[in-house]
Design a protein around this motif. Structure first.
Motif, PDB file in Angstrom:
ATOM      1  N   PRO A 177       0.766  -1.242   0.000  1.00 61.92           N
ATOM      2  CA  PRO A 177       0.000   0.000   0.000  1.00 61.92           C
ATOM      3  C   PRO A 177       0.803   1.303   0.000  1.00 61.92           C
ATOM      4  N   ILE A 178       1.768   1.436   0.908  1.00 61.37           N
ATOM      5  CA  ILE A 178       2.510   2.708   0.987  1.00 61.37           C
ATOM      6  C   ILE A 178       3.302   2.925  -0.304  1.00 61.37           C
ATOM      7  N   HIS A 179       3.988   1.894  -0.733  1.00 63.14           N
ATOM      8  CA  HIS A 179       4.804   1.940  -1.948  1.00 63.14           C
ATOM      9  C   HIS A 179       3.955   2.365  -3.146  1.00 63.14           C
ATOM     10  N   ASP A 180       2.816   1.701  -3.340  1.00 65.57           N
ATOM     11  CA  ASP A 180       1.999   1.953  -4.535  1.00 65.57           C
ATOM     12  C   ASP A 180       1.297   3.311  -4.478  1.00 65.57           C
ATOM     13  N   ALA A 181       0.826   3.682  -3.279  1.00 66.94           N
ATOM     14  CA  ALA A 181       0.153   4.982  -3.137  1.00 66.94           C
ATOM     15  C   ALA A 181       1.133   6.122  -3.400  1.00 66.94           C
ATOM     16  N   ARG A 182       2.362   5.951  -2.916  1.00 70.17           N
ATOM     17  CA  ARG A 182       3.372   6.999  -3.089  1.00 70.17           C
ATOM     18  C   ARG A 182       3.709   7.209  -4.569  1.00 70.17           C
ATOM     19  N   ILE A 183       3.807   6.108  -5.309  1.00 71.06           N
ATOM     20  CA  ILE A 183       4.121   6.217  -6.735  1.00 71.06           C
ATOM     21  C   ILE A 183       3.034   7.010  -7.465  1.00 71.06           C
ATOM     22  N   GLN A 184       1.780   6.685  -7.173  1.00 70.32           N
ATOM     23  CA  GLN A 184       0.678   7.423  -7.821  1.00 70.32           C
ATOM     24  C   GLN A 184       0.713   8.902  -7.411  1.00 70.32           C
ATOM     25  N   ALA A 185       0.986   9.162  -6.126  1.00 70.64           N
ATOM     26  CA  ALA A 185       1.004  10.543  -5.639  1.00 70.64           C
ATOM     27  C   ALA A 185       2.123  11.360  -6.287  1.00 70.64           C
ATOM     28  N   MET A 186       3.280  10.733  -6.505  1.00 74.80           N
ATOM     29  CA  MET A 186       4.407  11.467  -7.094  1.00 74.80           C
ATOM     30  C   MET A 186       4.055  12.059  -8.455  1.00 74.80           C
ATOM     31  N   LEU A 187       3.200  11.354  -9.195  1.00 74.38           N
ATOM     32  CA  LEU A 187       2.800  11.867 -10.516  1.00 74.38           C
ATOM     33  C   LEU A 187       1.887  13.085 -10.385  1.00 74.38           C
ATOM     34  N   LEU A 188       1.188  13.194  -9.264  1.00 76.85           N
ATOM     35  CA  LEU A 188       0.345  14.371  -9.015  1.00 76.85           C
ATOM     36  C   LEU A 188       1.178  15.556  -8.549  1.00 76.85           C
ATOM     37  N   TYR A 189       2.253  15.243  -7.806  1.00 75.99           N
ATOM     38  CA  TYR A 189       3.070  16.314  -7.231  1.00 75.99           C
ATOM     39  C   TYR A 189       3.991  16.950  -8.262  1.00 75.99           C
ATOM     40  N   ARG A 190       4.222  16.246  -9.373  1.00 75.82           N
ATOM     41  CA  ARG A 190       5.069  16.778 -10.444  1.00 75.82           C
ATOM     42  C   ARG A 190       4.210  17.033 -11.684  1.00 75.82           C
ATOM     43  N   GLN A 211      14.207   5.217 -16.720  1.00 76.01           N
ATOM     44  CA  GLN A 211      14.680   6.000 -15.570  1.00 76.01           C
ATOM     45  C   GLN A 211      13.515   6.512 -14.734  1.00 76.01           C
ATOM     46  N   VAL A 212      12.448   6.937 -15.386  1.00 75.63           N
ATOM     47  CA  VAL A 212      11.284   7.452 -14.640  1.00 75.63           C
ATOM     48  C   VAL A 212      10.673   6.342 -13.779  1.00 75.63           C
ATOM     49  N   GLU A 213      10.653   5.117 -14.298  1.00 79.87           N
ATOM     50  CA  GLU A 213      10.113   3.992 -13.523  1.00 79.87           C
ATOM     51  C   GLU A 213      10.996   3.715 -12.305  1.00 79.87           C
ATOM     52  N   SER A 214      12.285   3.723 -12.540  1.00 82.43           N
ATOM     53  CA  SER A 214      13.248   3.480 -11.463  1.00 82.43           C
ATOM     54  C   SER A 214      13.097   4.533 -10.359  1.00 82.43           C
ATOM     55  N   TRP A 215      12.955   5.780 -10.781  1.00 80.39           N
ATOM     56  CA  TRP A 215      12.796   6.908  -9.838  1.00 80.39           C
ATOM     57  C   TRP A 215      11.518   6.754  -9.014  1.00 80.39           C
ATOM     58  N   LEU A 216      10.420   6.411  -9.671  1.00 83.30           N
ATOM     59  CA  LEU A 216       9.145   6.231  -8.968  1.00 83.30           C
ATOM     60  C   LEU A 216       9.226   5.060  -7.984  1.00 83.30           C
ATOM     61  N   LEU A 217       9.810   3.950  -8.424  1.00 80.57           N
ATOM     62  CA  LEU A 217       9.949   2.780  -7.544  1.00 80.57           C
ATOM     63  C   LEU A 217      10.816   3.111  -6.330  1.00 80.57           C
ATOM     64  N   HIS A 218      11.843   3.903  -6.566  1.00 85.29           N
ATOM     65  CA  HIS A 218      12.729   4.333  -5.475  1.00 85.29           C
ATOM     66  C   HIS A 218      11.948   5.155  -4.448  1.00 85.29           C
ATOM     67  N   HIS A 219      11.111   6.090  -4.944  1.00 82.05           N
ATOM     68  CA  HIS A 219      10.311   6.911  -4.026  1.00 82.05           C
ATOM     69  C   HIS A 219       9.320   6.064  -3.237  1.00 82.05           C
ATOM     70  N   GLY A 220       8.738   5.070  -3.894  1.00 83.21           N
ATOM     71  CA  GLY A 220       7.827   4.158  -3.206  1.00 83.21           C
ATOM     72  C   GLY A 220       8.522   3.420  -2.079  1.00 83.21           C
ATOM     73  N   GLU A 221       9.716   2.894  -2.380  1.00 82.76           N
ATOM     74  CA  GLU A 221      10.480   2.148  -1.374  1.00 82.76           C
ATOM     75  C   GLU A 221      10.928   3.042  -0.222  1.00 82.76           C
ATOM     76  N   LYS A 222      11.386   4.235  -0.584  1.00 84.59           N
ATOM     77  CA  LYS A 222      11.898   5.165   0.417  1.00 84.59           C
ATOM     78  C   LYS A 222      10.829   5.491   1.466  1.00 84.59           C
ATOM     79  N   LEU A 223       9.617   5.766   0.975  1.00 82.21           N
ATOM     80  CA  LEU A 223       8.551   6.115   1.909  1.00 82.21           C
ATOM     81  C   LEU A 223       8.116   4.892   2.722  1.00 82.21           C
ATOM     82  N   GLN A 224       8.088   3.758   2.059  1.00 82.57           N
ATOM     83  CA  GLN A 224       7.708   2.511   2.739  1.00 82.57           C
ATOM     84  C   GLN A 224       8.636   2.232   3.924  1.00 82.57           C
TER      85      GLN A 224
END
Length: 321
Positions: A177-190, A211-224
């Protein structure tokens, strides 16, 4: 560095009539002692916390010795939104849907009252933190000299409420949940332009990952790795609850606020659009001469309030000098 301190409130009556048996309000103090210098309250955004300066400070470009919000001149107080879990598993809240930004603003005032302070020089916050700042001003319209809501508004829009629903569904239904929600949110914040400029549709590796996928996955993991699920559910839910006119006449509320109101928008913000903040500014101007509109120009969208420090510094300089 400032240590985290706590106040425990028992039997807190919430806006919806529920009595919360215990609420822990934690905070950090920076700069001058409260009572010896003008007080600045800094409200954090969805994934933020009370650590506003120093190595991990999320607004360290704005706040510290000799910065725009100068800790040699000001007492800076930053609360954690109860339930954000920052360095404290104990302060998590499971019944997240019972809370509103009004409740959080009321708790912040209770916290300020514990310092025996009647007047606040400034309340500043970005996104969710700015919405709480609006609620604080509506609760005590004469107590804040400078109200500075950044990339936010006084009432949740339909677009925001819709996006909060999507986030809530992901948080309650995803296997991750945290990982996936964060990825979706990042697209709204940018914005599309921001991501295009940053990644240029380049591949990250030979496996075909962009690279964009890698970046989003990284943000998901970081928040998780640093955020609890109940904290994310609460912070997300709070976004849709803001409405400073819920039980009051709009013109009365606006007329009663004596603060200088500095509305700061981002021209490309998808989350809290510049247009809706301009409309708010016009409404305030109908009743108050003490409103000012500022716009950050950026391709980065909502997150620009965490990126475009030079522009933000220039906007804030006259207020804090």
């Amino acid at each position: 560095m400032s240590t985290i301190q706590k106040i425990v409130f028992q039997n807190v009556l919430l806006q919806n009539g529920v009595v919360q048996s215990k609420v822990i309000l934690s905070y950090q103090l920076f700069g001058q002692a409260i009572g010896s210098a003008p007080l600045v309250i800094v409200n954090h955004a969805l994934t933020g916390n009370s650590q506003v300066l120093g190595e991990n400070g999320w607004w360290k470009s704005l706040i510290d010795d000799d910065k725009i919000i100068d800790t040699k001149k000001y007492a800076v107080l930053a609360f954690n939104i109860p339930g954000n879990g920052y360095q404290d598993e104990e302060n998590l809240i499971e019944n997240y849907q019972d809370f509103t930004t009004y409740d959080i603003a009321s708790l912040f005032w209770k916290g300020i009252d514990s310092f025996k302070v009647n007047q606040v020089f400034a309340v500043i916050g970005g996104s969710l933190g700015g919405a709480i700042a609006w609620e604080m001003a509506a609760i005590r319209p004469k107590a804040i000299a400078n109200l500075i809501p950044v990339a936010t508004n006084w009432k949740a829009s339909d677009w925001l409420i819709g996006n909060v629903l999507i986030q809530d569904l992901i948080l309650n239904n995803s296997k991750n949940p945290i990982h996936d929600a964060r990825i979706q949110a990042m697209l709204l914040y940018r914005t599309p332009e921001s991501l295009q400029e940053k990644f240029q549709t380049k591949l990250q590796n030979s496996d075909g990952l962009f690279q964009v996928e890698s970046w989003l996955l990284h943000h998901g993991e970081k928040l998780q790795n640093r955020f609890q699920l109940s904290a994310y559910k609460l912070m997300n839910h709070l976004l849709k609850t803001t409405d400073i006119f819920k039980n009051n006449n709009k013109s009365e509320v606006i007329k009663s606020i004596s603060s200088n109101i500095h509305l700061i928008s981002v021209d490309t913000d998808y989350f809290f659009t510049a247009n809706e903040i301009k409309i708010t500014f016009q409404e305030v101007k109908n009743y108050n001469n003490n409103a000012f509109y500022h716009e950050i120009k950026s391709i980065h969208g909502h997150d620009a309030f965490l990126i475009e420090f030079k522009q933000l510094n220039n906007i804030l300089k006259p207020i804090f000098n």
